[in-house]
Design a protein around this motif. Structure first.
Motif, mmCIF file in Angstrom:
data_model
loop_
_atom_site.group_PDB
_atom_site.id
_atom_site.type_symbol
_atom_site.label_atom_id
_atom_site.label_comp_id
_atom_site.label_asym_id
_atom_site.label_seq_id
_atom_site.Cartn_x
_atom_site.Cartn_y
_atom_site.Cartn_z
ATOM 1 N N ARG A 100 0.832 -1.194 0.000
ATOM 2 C CA ARG A 100 0.000 0.000 0.000
ATOM 3 C C ARG A 100 0.868 1.247 0.000
ATOM 4 N NH1 ARG A 100 -5.300 -0.352 1.056
ATOM 5 N NH2 ARG A 100 -5.311 1.798 1.793
ATOM 6 N N LYS A 101 0.349 2.291 -0.607
ATOM 7 C CA LYS A 101 1.052 3.573 -0.623
ATOM 8 C C LYS A 101 0.731 4.329 0.666
ATOM 9 C CE LYS A 101 -0.870 4.538 -4.576
ATOM 10 N NZ LYS A 101 -1.282 5.253 -5.810
ATOM 11 N N SER A 102 1.737 4.950 1.238
ATOM 12 C CA SER A 102 1.524 5.675 2.492
ATOM 13 C C SER A 102 2.462 6.863 2.567
ATOM 14 C CB SER A 102 1.739 4.749 3.696
ATOM 15 O OG SER A 102 3.088 4.331 3.756
ATOM 16 N N VAL A 103 2.058 7.849 3.376
ATOM 17 C CA VAL A 103 2.858 9.049 3.626
ATOM 18 C C VAL A 103 2.870 9.281 5.128
ATOM 19 C CG1 VAL A 103 3.155 11.510 3.179
ATOM 20 C CG2 VAL A 103 2.167 10.035 1.402
ATOM 21 N N VAL A 148 9.827 8.812 8.618
ATOM 22 C CA VAL A 148 8.828 9.776 8.167
ATOM 23 C C VAL A 148 9.253 10.334 6.817
ATOM 24 C CG1 VAL A 148 8.030 10.421 10.468
ATOM 25 C CG2 VAL A 148 9.946 11.634 9.451
ATOM 26 N N ASP A 149 8.274 10.860 6.085
ATOM 27 C CA ASP A 149 8.536 11.351 4.728
ATOM 28 C C ASP A 149 8.667 12.863 4.658
ATOM 29 O OD1 ASP A 149 8.295 8.738 3.476
ATOM 30 O OD2 ASP A 149 6.172 8.872 3.986
ATOM 31 N N MET A 150 8.059 13.565 5.606
ATOM 32 C CA MET A 150 8.131 15.029 5.582
ATOM 33 C C MET A 150 7.850 15.571 6.973
ATOM 34 S SD MET A 150 4.544 16.008 3.655
ATOM 35 C CE MET A 150 4.951 15.036 2.221
ATOM 36 N N GLU A 305 11.183 12.271 -1.273
ATOM 37 C CA GLU A 305 10.582 13.356 -2.045
ATOM 38 C C GLU A 305 10.219 12.979 -3.472
ATOM 39 O OE1 GLU A 305 13.254 16.604 -2.131
ATOM 40 O OE2 GLU A 305 14.994 15.403 -2.649
ATOM 41 N N HIS A 306 10.800 11.896 -4.014
ATOM 42 C CA HIS A 306 10.493 11.519 -5.394
ATOM 43 C C HIS A 306 9.414 10.443 -5.493
ATOM 44 C CE1 HIS A 306 13.748 14.027 -6.753
ATOM 45 N NE2 HIS A 306 14.618 13.359 -6.025
ATOM 46 N N ARG A 307 8.943 9.931 -4.369
ATOM 47 C CA ARG A 307 7.858 8.945 -4.418
ATOM 48 C C ARG A 307 6.564 9.646 -4.831
ATOM 49 N NH1 ARG A 307 8.036 7.113 1.294
ATOM 50 N NH2 ARG A 307 5.854 6.617 0.863
ATOM 51 N N ALA A 314 2.518 16.475 -0.896
ATOM 52 C CA ALA A 314 3.201 17.767 -0.803
ATOM 53 C C ALA A 314 2.514 18.809 -1.678
ATOM 54 C CB ALA A 314 4.664 17.613 -1.192
ATOM 55 N N ASP A 315 2.122 18.419 -2.888
ATOM 56 C CA ASP A 315 1.417 19.355 -3.778
ATOM 57 C C ASP A 315 0.087 19.786 -3.163
ATOM 58 O OD1 ASP A 315 3.475 19.184 -5.588
ATOM 59 O OD2 ASP A 315 2.472 17.729 -6.886
#
Length: 341
Positions: A100-103, A148-150, A305-307, A314-315
């Motif tokens: 699964r995709k996650s942030v 964490v991603d951000m 940041e490129h995922r 982020a957008d």
């Protein structure tokens, strides 16, 4: 002839041995445990014997038609049962989330509850396949090592790493509930006298957070007192004697107290823009806003940041930030201004 005492081994116990032990202890029957584990009864018996050798004590009393836990077995069962359940639950969660995709976002609790979480429904509606995890902490997390991603941070420009994206600045303004203003109208600064004033309790202990205090706000709007003829005018501050002071550690507590009419809060405008739009709070002195040097930032973890899912979030954050800048009249734009002094 003396018997050599058996010494327990120090190497880790095998997970398979623990599972066999837990099954036998639960059923108190080797055959039932073997059927549950899809093993032969002799294989289960060998695992229990190996475990007893590892532990250095007998775990079961073996009778003709039944087995019974020893005191050592009871102790191990209490520990093993809980540990195996936690491992199984964790593995189940990993299997469910695999693929699964996650942030994952780290930020501080007030910003998460007052700005981020109320907006998340819109992102989840447009991206139902992306899971979101928010880690709320008041401590700065090292994005190079943390999972964490951000990060969403609150700091002066000089304190953020290169590449940080400015979301919006901050203005401070008095806010109060509409029904409090009905009983105590506030049309000028002097009308704050007699009100209960609410502010951050720890702001006086941190230099940058002193901007969140009523005294800083009053200093900004202070004018010179009239001086007797022939004397130099003295710089002064509005002399207010509030009914009482209320101090809270978190911004959401400050706003909550203002919403229920406990006093007038000096609020961070980006965090109360929704309350003002809904009418839950009123800005009685809109001409008396003050700029703060503190800024809200987005900092990306280099490895994330490129995922695509991270970039999508982020957008979306930048779009939400643009709406907040418009709502509070924040002129600088992160597309054209990298740093603000």
């Amino acid at each position: 002839m003396s018997l050599t005492p058996r010494h327990p081994r120090t190497r880790p116990i095998g997970m398979g041995h623990l599972r066999a032990f837990e099954a036998v202890a639960r059923h108190l029957n080797f055959r039932a445990a073997a059927e549950e584990l899809s093993l032969t009864q002799s294989a289960v018996s060998r695992q229990i014997q190996s475990l007893e050798d590892e532990v250095g004590a007998s775990l079961f009393l073996r009778h003709t038609r039944a087995v019974e836990l020893t005191s050592a077995g009871s102790m191990l069962l209490r520990a093993a049962g809980t540990a195996l359940e936690r491992v199984d639950n964790t593995v189940r969660q990993i299997r469910q989330s695999a693929g699964r995709k996650s942030v994952a976002i780290t930020t501080w609790a007030s910003f998460a509850s007052m700005w981020l979480i109320p907006r998340l429904e819109a992102f989840q509606r447009d991206h139902p396949d992306i899971d979101i995890r928010i880690d709320a902490t008041d401590s700065a997390v090292d994005l190079a090592t943390a999972d964490v991603d951000m990060a969403l941070r609150y700091a002066v420009p000089q304190a953020v790493p290169p590449g940080a994206v400015r979301l919006f600045g901050e203005k401070l303004t008095p806010v109060a509930s509409p029904w409090l203003l009905q009983s105590h109208p506030i049309r000028r600064i002097e009308d704050l006298a007699g009100c209960s004033l609410i502010e951050a309790g720890d702001a006086h202990r941190t230099r940058h957070l002193e901007w969140l205090t009523w005294q800083r706000w009053l200093d900004h709007f202070a004018g010179p007192e009239p001086a007797p003829r022939g004397r130099k005018a003295a710089s002064s501050k509005p002399r207010l004697n509030p009914q009482r002071w209320l101090y809270f550690n978190y911004a959401q507590q400050i706003v909550q107290a203002a919403v229920i009419g406990q006093g007038v809060a000096l609020a961070r405008l980006p965090l109360v823009a929704e309350n003002l739009a809904s009418g839950a709070l009123v800005e009685p002195l809109p001409h008396a806003r003050i700029d703060s040097p503190l800024v809200y930032w987005l900092v990306m973890a280099p490895r994330s940041e490129h995922r695509p899912e991270v970039k999508a979030f982020a957008d979306w954050l930048l779009g939400q930030a643009a709406a907040t800048r418009e709502a509070i009249g924040d002129v600088p734009d992160p597309d054209t201004v990298d740093q603000i002094d």
